[in-house]
Design a protein around this motif. Structure first.
Motif, PDB file in Angstrom:
ATOM      1  N   GLY A   1       0.569  -0.951   0.053  1.00  0.00           N
ATOM      2  CA  GLY A   1      -0.057   0.190   0.279  1.00  0.00           C
ATOM      3  C   GLY A   1       0.595   0.963   0.502  1.00  0.00           C
ATOM      4  O   GLY A   1       2.013   1.285  -0.124  1.00  0.00           O
ATOM      5  N   ALA A   2       0.223   2.539   0.153  1.00  0.00           N
ATOM      6  CA  ALA A   2       0.708   3.535   0.210  1.00  0.00           C
ATOM      7  C   ALA A   2       1.914   3.870   1.338  1.00  0.00           C
ATOM      8  O   ALA A   2       2.353   5.269   0.987  1.00  0.00           O
ATOM      9  N   ALA A   3       0.836   3.199   2.566  1.00  0.00           N
ATOM     10  CA  ALA A   3       2.524   4.237   4.026  1.00  0.00           C
ATOM     11  C   ALA A   3       3.582   3.210   4.105  1.00  0.00           C
ATOM     12  O   ALA A   3       2.461   2.477   5.494  1.00  0.00           O
ATOM     13  N   PRO A   4       3.846   2.312   3.235  1.00  0.00           N
ATOM     14  CA  PRO A   4       4.728   1.625   4.109  1.00  0.00           C
ATOM     15  C   PRO A   4       5.289   1.737   5.395  1.00  0.00           C
ATOM     16  O   PRO A   4       5.187   0.831   6.664  1.00  0.00           O
ATOM     17  N   VAL A   5       6.192   2.438   5.147  1.00  0.00           N
ATOM     18  CA  VAL A   5       7.020   2.601   6.386  1.00  0.00           C
ATOM     19  C   VAL A   5       6.746   2.805   7.447  1.00  0.00           C
ATOM     20  O   VAL A   5       6.994   2.823   8.867  1.00  0.00           O
ATOM     21  N   GLN A   6       4.930   3.398   7.349  1.00  0.00           N
ATOM     22  CA  GLN A   6       4.796   4.151   8.405  1.00  0.00           C
ATOM     23  C   GLN A   6       4.094   3.237   9.202  1.00  0.00           C
ATOM     24  O   GLN A   6       4.528   3.384  10.500  1.00  0.00           O
ATOM     25  N   HIS A   7       3.361   2.425   8.710  1.00  0.00           N
ATOM     26  CA  HIS A   7       2.884   1.926   9.157  1.00  0.00           C
ATOM     27  C   HIS A   7       3.872   0.695   9.267  1.00  0.00           C
ATOM     28  O   HIS A   7       3.383  -0.304  11.052  1.00  0.00           O
ATOM     29  N   SER A   8       4.902   0.467   9.272  1.00  0.00           N
ATOM     30  CA  SER A   8       6.277  -0.150   9.826  1.00  0.00           C
ATOM     31  C   SER A   8       6.748   0.027  11.259  1.00  0.00           C
ATOM     32  O   SER A   8       6.438  -0.877  12.293  1.00  0.00           O
ATOM     33  N   ILE A   9       6.099   0.970  11.022  1.00  0.00           N
ATOM     34  CA  ILE A   9       7.106   1.467  12.341  1.00  0.00           C
ATOM     35  C   ILE A   9       6.008   1.791  13.670  1.00  0.00           C
ATOM     36  O   ILE A   9       6.329   1.603  14.594  1.00  0.00           O
ATOM     37  N   ILE A  10       4.822   2.285  13.516  1.00  0.00           N
ATOM     38  CA  ILE A  10       3.625   2.145  13.806  1.00  0.00           C
ATOM     39  C   ILE A  10       3.570   0.247  15.007  1.00  0.00           C
ATOM     40  O   ILE A  10       3.271   0.307  15.673  1.00  0.00           O
ATOM     41  N   ALA A  11       3.583  -0.259  13.613  1.00  0.00           N
ATOM     42  CA  ALA A  11       3.514  -1.752  14.590  1.00  0.00           C
ATOM     43  C   ALA A  11       4.709  -2.167  15.160  1.00  0.00           C
ATOM     44  O   ALA A  11       4.116  -3.334  16.166  1.00  0.00           O
ATOM     45  N   GLY A  12       5.677  -1.740  15.500  1.00  0.00           N
ATOM     46  CA  GLY A  12       6.878  -1.275  16.069  1.00  0.00           C
ATOM     47  C   GLY A  12       7.500  -2.757  15.926  1.00  0.00           C
ATOM     48  O   GLY A  12       8.911  -3.562  16.128  1.00  0.00           O
ATOM     49  N   ASP A  13       8.000  -3.163  14.275  1.00  0.00           N
ATOM     50  CA  ASP A  13       8.219  -3.741  13.599  1.00  0.00           C
ATOM     51  C   ASP A  13      10.063  -3.485  13.886  1.00  0.00           C
ATOM     52  O   ASP A  13      10.342  -2.612  13.817  1.00  0.00           O
ATOM     53  N   ALA A  14      10.812  -4.532  13.721  1.00  0.00           N
ATOM     54  CA  ALA A  14      12.516  -4.144  14.671  1.00  0.00           C
ATOM     55  C   ALA A  14      12.888  -4.420  12.703  1.00  0.00           C
ATOM     56  O   ALA A  14      14.250  -3.946  12.975  1.00  0.00           O
ATOM     57  N   GLU A  15      12.855  -4.185  12.134  1.00  0.00           N
ATOM     58  CA  GLU A  15      13.121  -3.980  10.948  1.00  0.00           C
ATOM     59  C   GLU A  15      12.761  -3.805   9.705  1.00  0.00           C
ATOM     60  O   GLU A  15      11.418  -3.826   9.776  1.00  0.00           O
ATOM     61  N   LEU A  16      13.279  -2.899   9.046  1.00  0.00           N
ATOM     62  CA  LEU A  16      12.426  -1.924   7.719  1.00  0.00           C
ATOM     63  C   LEU A  16      13.165  -2.383   6.357  1.00  0.00           C
ATOM     64  O   LEU A  16      14.236  -3.594   6.563  1.00  0.00           O
ATOM     65  N   GLY A  17      12.793  -2.321   5.271  1.00  0.00           N
ATOM     66  CA  GLY A  17      13.498  -2.593   4.283  1.00  0.00           C
ATOM     67  C   GLY A  17      12.956  -2.351   2.873  1.00  0.00           C
ATOM     68  O   GLY A  17      12.043  -1.369   3.140  1.00  0.00           O
ATOM     69  N   ALA A  18      13.440  -3.130   2.122  1.00  0.00           N
ATOM     70  CA  ALA A  18      12.805  -2.460   0.242  1.00  0.00           C
ATOM     71  C   ALA A  18      13.078  -3.676  -0.169  1.00  0.00           C
ATOM     72  O   ALA A  18      13.464  -4.972  -0.068  1.00  0.00           O
ATOM     73  N   ALA A  19      11.708  -3.343  -1.479  1.00  0.00           N
ATOM     74  CA  ALA A  19      11.920  -4.711  -2.221  1.00  0.00           C
ATOM     75  C   ALA A  19      11.343  -4.229  -3.710  1.00  0.00           C
ATOM     76  O   ALA A  19      11.406  -3.278  -4.295  1.00  0.00           O
ATOM     77  N   VAL A  20      12.319  -4.318  -4.493  1.00  0.00           N
ATOM     78  CA  VAL A  20      11.929  -4.602  -5.995  1.00  0.00           C
ATOM     79  C   VAL A  20      10.892  -6.046  -6.728  1.00  0.00           C
ATOM     80  O   VAL A  20      11.516  -6.516  -6.860  1.00  0.00           O
ATOM     81  N   PHE A  21       9.894  -5.434  -7.133  1.00  0.00           N
ATOM     82  CA  PHE A  21       8.964  -6.705  -7.816  1.00  0.00           C
ATOM     83  C   PHE A  21       8.312  -6.595  -8.983  1.00  0.00           C
ATOM     84  O   PHE A  21       8.150  -5.308  -9.274  1.00  0.00           O
ATOM     85  N   GLN A  22       7.666  -7.709  -9.752  1.00  0.00           N
ATOM     86  CA  GLN A  22       6.743  -7.274 -10.495  1.00  0.00           C
ATOM     87  C   GLN A  22       5.892  -6.757 -10.577  1.00  0.00           C
ATOM     88  O   GLN A  22       5.086  -7.197  -9.768  1.00  0.00           O
ATOM     89  N   LEU A  23       5.465  -5.645 -11.130  1.00  0.00           N
ATOM     90  CA  LEU A  23       4.134  -5.039 -10.892  1.00  0.00           C
ATOM     91  C   LEU A  23       3.113  -5.610 -11.714  1.00  0.00           C
ATOM     92  O   LEU A  23       3.191  -6.650 -12.750  1.00  0.00           O
ATOM     93  N   VAL A  24       1.744  -6.063 -11.409  1.00  0.00           N
ATOM     94  CA  VAL A  24       0.572  -6.640 -11.363  1.00  0.00           C
ATOM     95  C   VAL A  24      -0.363  -6.608 -11.331  1.00  0.00           C
ATOM     96  O   VAL A  24      -0.834  -4.694 -10.113  1.00  0.00           O
ATOM     97  N   PRO A  25      -1.146  -6.062 -12.079  1.00  0.00           N
ATOM     98  CA  PRO A  25      -3.087  -5.856 -11.352  1.00  0.00           C
ATOM     99  C   PRO A  25      -3.013  -5.669  -9.680  1.00  0.00           C
ATOM    100  O   PRO A  25      -3.838  -4.900  -9.560  1.00  0.00           O
ATOM    101  N   GLU A  26      -2.953  -6.566  -9.519  1.00  0.00           N
ATOM    102  CA  GLU A  26      -3.607  -7.086  -7.907  1.00  0.00           C
ATOM    103  C   GLU A  26      -2.291  -5.955  -6.751  1.00  0.00           C
ATOM    104  O   GLU A  26      -1.231  -5.841  -7.321  1.00  0.00           O
ATOM    105  N   LEU A  27      -2.573  -5.705  -5.820  1.00  0.00           N
ATOM    106  CA  LEU A  27      -2.526  -4.300  -4.877  1.00  0.00           C
ATOM    107  C   LEU A  27      -0.340  -4.977  -4.503  1.00  0.00           C
ATOM    108  O   LEU A  27      -0.989  -5.746  -3.519  1.00  0.00           O
ATOM    109  N   ASP A  28       0.922  -4.798  -5.375  1.00  0.00           N
ATOM    110  CA  ASP A  28       1.858  -5.116  -4.997  1.00  0.00           C
ATOM    111  C   ASP A  28       2.081  -6.031  -4.467  1.00  0.00           C
ATOM    112  O   ASP A  28       2.163  -6.996  -3.908  1.00  0.00           O
ATOM    113  N   ALA A  29       1.117  -6.733  -4.669  1.00  0.00           N
ATOM    114  CA  ALA A  29       1.252  -8.894  -5.256  1.00  0.00           C
ATOM    115  C   ALA A  29       2.250  -9.619  -6.302  1.00  0.00           C
ATOM    116  O   ALA A  29       2.780 -10.513  -5.860  1.00  0.00           O
ATOM    117  N   GLY A  30       3.048  -8.886  -7.207  1.00  0.00           N
ATOM    118  CA  GLY A  30       3.831  -9.450  -7.938  1.00  0.00           C
ATOM    119  C   GLY A  30       4.904  -9.868  -7.194  1.00  0.00           C
ATOM    120  O   GLY A  30       5.207  -9.887  -6.153  1.00  0.00           O
TER     121      GLY A  30
END
Length: 312
Positions: free
Chosen positions: A115-144
């Motif tokens: 979705g649109a605000a991944p870093v924000q939600h990850s920090i709010i949730a208290g995740d121990a790790e952050l990161g980034a991914a490069v993926f193939q775009l498909v019609p479903e949201l961020d699912a490639g």
């Protein structure tokens, strides 16, 4: 390869600059139209538009990727589309227009926080790790399928600070994937695990709940800073919390602080302001009262006249 790059905000700029310095040709940069900024609402190009102009790259400004934008982009005959925080969906037939389709640099460890605000939600949730991914775009949201990713400790960075760092590291990751696609060596794997979602945050998401423990309060402060901004209210007036941290149990004189504070109770001290939570106290460092400029919390606290309590 001939690349089309789509992006809008500042975190997309390092990727654009990295690809512009590569051996590939950027045949077009797609970004959202100029937006009114500041008190005078002056129409201002997006950070990506400004960067593209500085690099001498052709720009397509489109609020959404409709039939007109699709025709303009398709006419550029791209081999690959690259998207980083453009702010709109790529649908068919544009999705299939480039020979290699589209890839997306997303600032989470997919399938977490699609979705649109991944870093924000990850920090709010208290995740121990952050990161980034490069993926193939498909019609479903961020699912490639995912080509590559990296992980970093979350630490105590705000969302703005974390995103700035991820954007720089992510640009390098993105460039590596583009090179691999061009060389025919790229391999993508399906996402594994249960997805979570990260919709755009609203102003209400920045409200601090002092009945939570200190770690949760600070996680929400960090996750909503700088946008949409952390805040609380005192006697019905909104107070923006610009900087906060875990309170040192010792005061400025090296003495142990006075007794515990109830959730939401605000105690001004000589050089700091403490607020009670369900566990330890939180120190306010910088605040902005309604209708006033940002200031040190200690200066704001001197005007309180003693201990007060934030609204429930």
């Amino acid at each position: 390869m001939r690349l089309v790059f789509a992006g809008t905000p500042a975190p997309a700029v390092p990727s654009l600059e990295r690809l512009a310095a590569s051996g590939h040709e950027i045949v077009g940069v797609v970004t959202r139209p100029d937006a009114p900024l500041g008190r005078k609402r002056v129409l201002t190009p997006s950070p990506v538009a400004a960067a593209a102009a500085g690099l001498g790259l052709p720009v397509v400004k489109a609020a959404r990727l409709d039939s007109d934008a699709t025709a303009e982009i398709t006419a550029l005959e791209p081999d690959l589309g690259v998207i980083v925080a453009y702010g709109g969906l790529v649908r068919q037939p544009l999705l299939s227009a480039p020979r290699h389709g589209w890839i997306n640099l997303h600032f989470s460890l997919l399938p977490a926080w699609r979705g649109a605000a991944p870093v924000q939600h990850s920090i709010i949730a208290g995740d121990a790790e952050l990161g980034a991914a490069v993926f193939q775009l498909v019609p479903e949201l961020d699912a490639g399928d995912v080509f590559a990713e990296f992980r970093r400790p979350a630490g105590t960075a705000t969302a703005g600070e974390a995103l700035e760092r991820l954007a720089v590291d992510g640009a390098g990751l993105l460039a590596e994937v583009v090179d691999a696609i061009g060389a025919g060596t790229a391999v993508a794997r399906p996402q594994e695990g249960e997805p979570s979602f990260a919709p755009k945050l609203a102003i209400e998401d920045g409200r601090l709940d002092w009945t939570k423990d200190a770690h949760e309060v600070l996680a929400r402060y960090r996750g909503t800073t700088p946008e949409p901004g952390a805040w609380t209210t005192l006697a019905g007036e909104r107070l923006k919390v610009l900087e906060a941290r875990e309170a040192d149990p010792m005061d400025a004189s090296g003495r142990e602080a006075a007794g515990p504070l109830a959730p939401g109770e605000v105690r001004p001290e000589r050089r700091r302001v403490l607020v009670g939570t369900a566990s330890d106290a939180v120190e306010l460092v910088r605040v902005q009262p309604a209708g006033r400029a940002a200031m040190n919390a200690a200066d704001w606290g001197r005007g309180l006249g003693g201990v007060v309590r934030f609204d429930a």
